[in-house]
Motif scaffolding. Structure first.
Motif, PDB file in Angstrom:
ATOM      1  N   LYS A  65       2.572  28.083 -32.517  1.00 40.96           N
ATOM      2  CA  LYS A  65       2.416  27.109 -33.609  1.00 40.96           C
ATOM      3  C   LYS A  65       3.422  25.961 -33.445  1.00 40.96           C
ATOM      4  N   ASP A  75      -2.938  29.623 -36.117  1.00 40.07           N
ATOM      5  CA  ASP A  75      -3.471  29.114 -37.385  1.00 40.07           C
ATOM      6  C   ASP A  75      -3.050  27.648 -37.572  1.00 40.07           C
ATOM      7  N   THR A 133      -4.256  23.859 -38.901  1.00 41.27           N
ATOM      8  CA  THR A 133      -5.244  23.275 -39.811  1.00 41.27           C
ATOM      9  C   THR A 133      -5.111  21.755 -39.842  1.00 41.27           C
ATOM     10  N   THR A 179     -12.363  22.144 -38.386  1.00 43.09           N
ATOM     11  CA  THR A 179     -11.782  23.307 -37.707  1.00 43.09           C
ATOM     12  C   THR A 179     -11.909  23.194 -36.182  1.00 43.09           C
TER      13      THR A 179
END
Ligand code: FES
Length: 580
Positions: free
Chosen positions: A261, A294, A296, A560
């Motif tokens: 991330k 994850d 976004t 997405t």
């Protein structure tokens, strides 16, 4: 977390194909020997797949066949066994209906090429827009040690004494012809001046942006992004990357170690600092989706919000990639971000070192090309994510390419139901439009076009251009070329073809855009909007067969990453039923 290299020597994946004396092994190994490979190459050394997007039909990658020889040299030197593998190559400038429709197909096919063959590590040889994300998506899905080698940008284009950028000046000249400021003959003469050497687009378009993202993510060696295609240092970079992938296999340094991330957050900030393409948003979301990170759309806004664009490159600025290289390249930008506390210095790179270790020694050789943080090209350079009843799942805008006077605006919608409707109406002087209007284009998203074409930066009506107006607000569910510019709101989600609110905008509706407030609002009542949505019918039929059917049936929203839903997640490199 510090990376701990695996023990070496150990048995590698390729031994499943090449080690032993069974009938299957003799079949795999023996047939390889028809190419003249001696016995000792099958002794357990790392087998490296050079995944090459070279193609005569992908001109931006047309030199990668030759560049692969330098990668091979590096792999041989480091004791590996290089095997070059041609992979699906979608050219941005040639593939129809749009290369984007085939990014996921390329990623799917390449993932299976990696998984089904005896590779221990991969060199991803990429350049043109979709080739970089498709290979990174495949590498993330398989999670074998992988390193990116881009082909590098074209040299500067020059026309009538002016620096001309690939893509950017195609749009500019085309508008100039419509406005009567350039003749058609001049336009034709400019054609080859823009593309004067091998390589990818020399602006900070999508190819250069994805090269920058690869480096900022830590998936390419430091300095890779900006070296021109024809510079001898590009070939040195290829050879060094060949050497490095062999050690990565020995260390078992995988994409999942690099693509964390924090690496994505670093890359998002870097995209703002270089004035990168809006296309990086869908690509990075898709790569993260494959890796199981994850990420976004909100991360794009959060990380990019206070980033200034410090790189003075077209389409936002003045210079081209060649000058970026001479100024010191991406390491300088990353160092500036780190010094401003906008970079996670501990993120690991394919070199085995942290990103800070890689960039701390960078020196800026031209402060006009790579600006100081206190004298940026644009104060707010990150991608702005707008939301509201017109884009419940978000839409994006690139502030550095937009007009300041349009960042807060209320205007009357002039609606085009699809790209053919736009083409049919835009040159008609009877079209009821002026520069205060907002142009709305529907049915150009991932499902709609299909493939989410780069048509969001639709040209202005000639009657507006003739007034000397250069920009208007445009809203669509399409993408735009990274080389393009303007106050263009893109990737509106959900898209029109999926029944998003964009589908029910009507001529004459008022739309409010507030970039600072991150708001995109269709000024009708909730009741009216709900009624229109319940009355909505799809405009186009879904394809009934072939890849177009697969794409339209399974593609997900731009918010997405516009990937095929069943391809999300890391499936690993093991050959078995889970991967099929
Ligand atoms: Fe291939 Fe721009 S069209 S890099």
């Amino acid at each position: 977390m510090t990376f701990k290299p695996a023990k070496w020597p150990r048995r590698l994946r390729s031994a499943e194909w090449y080690e032993g004396s069974s009938k299957d092994v003799i079949y795999h190994r023996g047939w390889m020997k028809n190419q003249g490979y001696p016995d000792d190459l099958f002794d357990g050394r790392p087998v490296i797949g050079i995944l090459n997007t070279w193609s005569d039909m992908t001109p931006c990658n047309g030199h990668l066949r030759e560049l692969a020889e330098k990668v091979k040299a590096g792999i041989w030197e480091a004791g590996g066994f290089p095997l070059e593998v041609p992979v699906f190559s979608a050219s941005e400038n040639t593939f129809r209906p749009t290369a984007m429709m085939f990014r996921n197909l390329a990623a799917l096919s390449i993932e299976e090429q990696i998984r089904g063959q005896p590779m221990d590590g991969c060199v991803l040889m990429v350049g043109c827009d979709k080739t970089t994300p498709s290979l990174l998506m495949a590498a993330a899905s398989c999670d074998l040690p992988s390193i990116v080698v881009t082909g590098g940008p074209m040299l500067n284009g020059w026309f009538q004494g002016e620096r001309v950028g690939a893509g950017t000046h195609l749009w500019r000249f085309s508008e100039a012809v419509k406005a009567g400021d350039m003749t058609q003959d001049e336009f034709l003469n400019a054609e080859t001046a823009v593309t004067r050497s091998s390589g990818s687009c020399n602006t900070m378009g999508t190819a250069s942006s994805m090269a920058a993202m690869s480096e900022a993510l830590g998936m390419a060696l430091s300095g890779n992004a900006a070296i021109p295609a024809v510079d001898s240092r590009r070939r040195v970079m290829a050879q060094l990357s060949g050497r490095r992938i062999v050690q990565m296999v020995k260390d078992d340094l995988k994409p999942s170690d690099v693509l964390t991330k924090k690496a994505f957050e670093n890359a998002i900030r870097c995209n703002g600092a270089v004035g990168g393409s809006t296309n990086t948003v869908v690509h990075m979301l898709a790569i993260a989706g494959r890796m199981g990170v994850d990420l976004t759309l909100d991360d794009w806004d959060r990380c990019g919000r206070d980033i200034s664009t410090i790189l003075n490159l077209q389409p936002s600025g003045e210079y081209l990639m060649e000058e970026f290289f001479y100024a010191g390249g991406l390491p300088v930008v990353l160092k500036r971000l780190a010094e401003a506390n906008k970079l996670d210095k501990d993120a690991l790179t394919v070199s085995g070192e942290t990103i800070w270790d890689e960039v701390k020694g960078a020196v800026n050789l031209n402060e006009d090309v790579i600006r100081p943080v206190d004298n940026p090209l644009t104060e707010k350079g990150g991608i702005a994510v707008l939301k509201g009843n017109l884009a419940p799942k978000g839409a994006i805008l690139k502030p550095s390419a937009a007009s300041p006077h349009l960042m807060q605006h209320r205007g009357r919608a002039v609606v085009f139901e699809d790209i053919d409707d736009y083409k049919a109406q835009i040159e008609d002087d009877a079209l009821d439009i002026d520069e205060t209007c907002i142009m709305v284009l529907k049915n150009c998203g991932p499902k709609g076009y299909p493939g989410m074409a780069e048509v969001g930066n639709m040209g202005l009506p000639p009657k507006v251009l003739k007034k000397g107006i250069k920009d208007m607000i445009r809203i669509s569910d399409a993408r735009m070329s990274g080389t393009a510019y303007g106050t263009v709101i893109l990737h509106t989600s959900p898209e029109a073809a999926a029944g998003g609110p964009l589908a029910v905008v009507q001529n004459g509706d008022m739309i409010e855009v507030d970039v600072e407030g991150r708001r995109l609002h269709l000024d009708i009542s909730d009741v009216e909007l709900a009624q229109r949505l319940s009355d909505w019918q799809p405009r186009h039929e879904t394809a009934r067969s072939g890849y177009a059917w697969l794409h339209q049936t399974h593609v997900e929203g731009a918010d997405t990453g516009a990937d095929l839903g069943f391809l999300k997640g890391c499936r690993g490199a093991a050959v078995g039923k889970d991967s099929h």
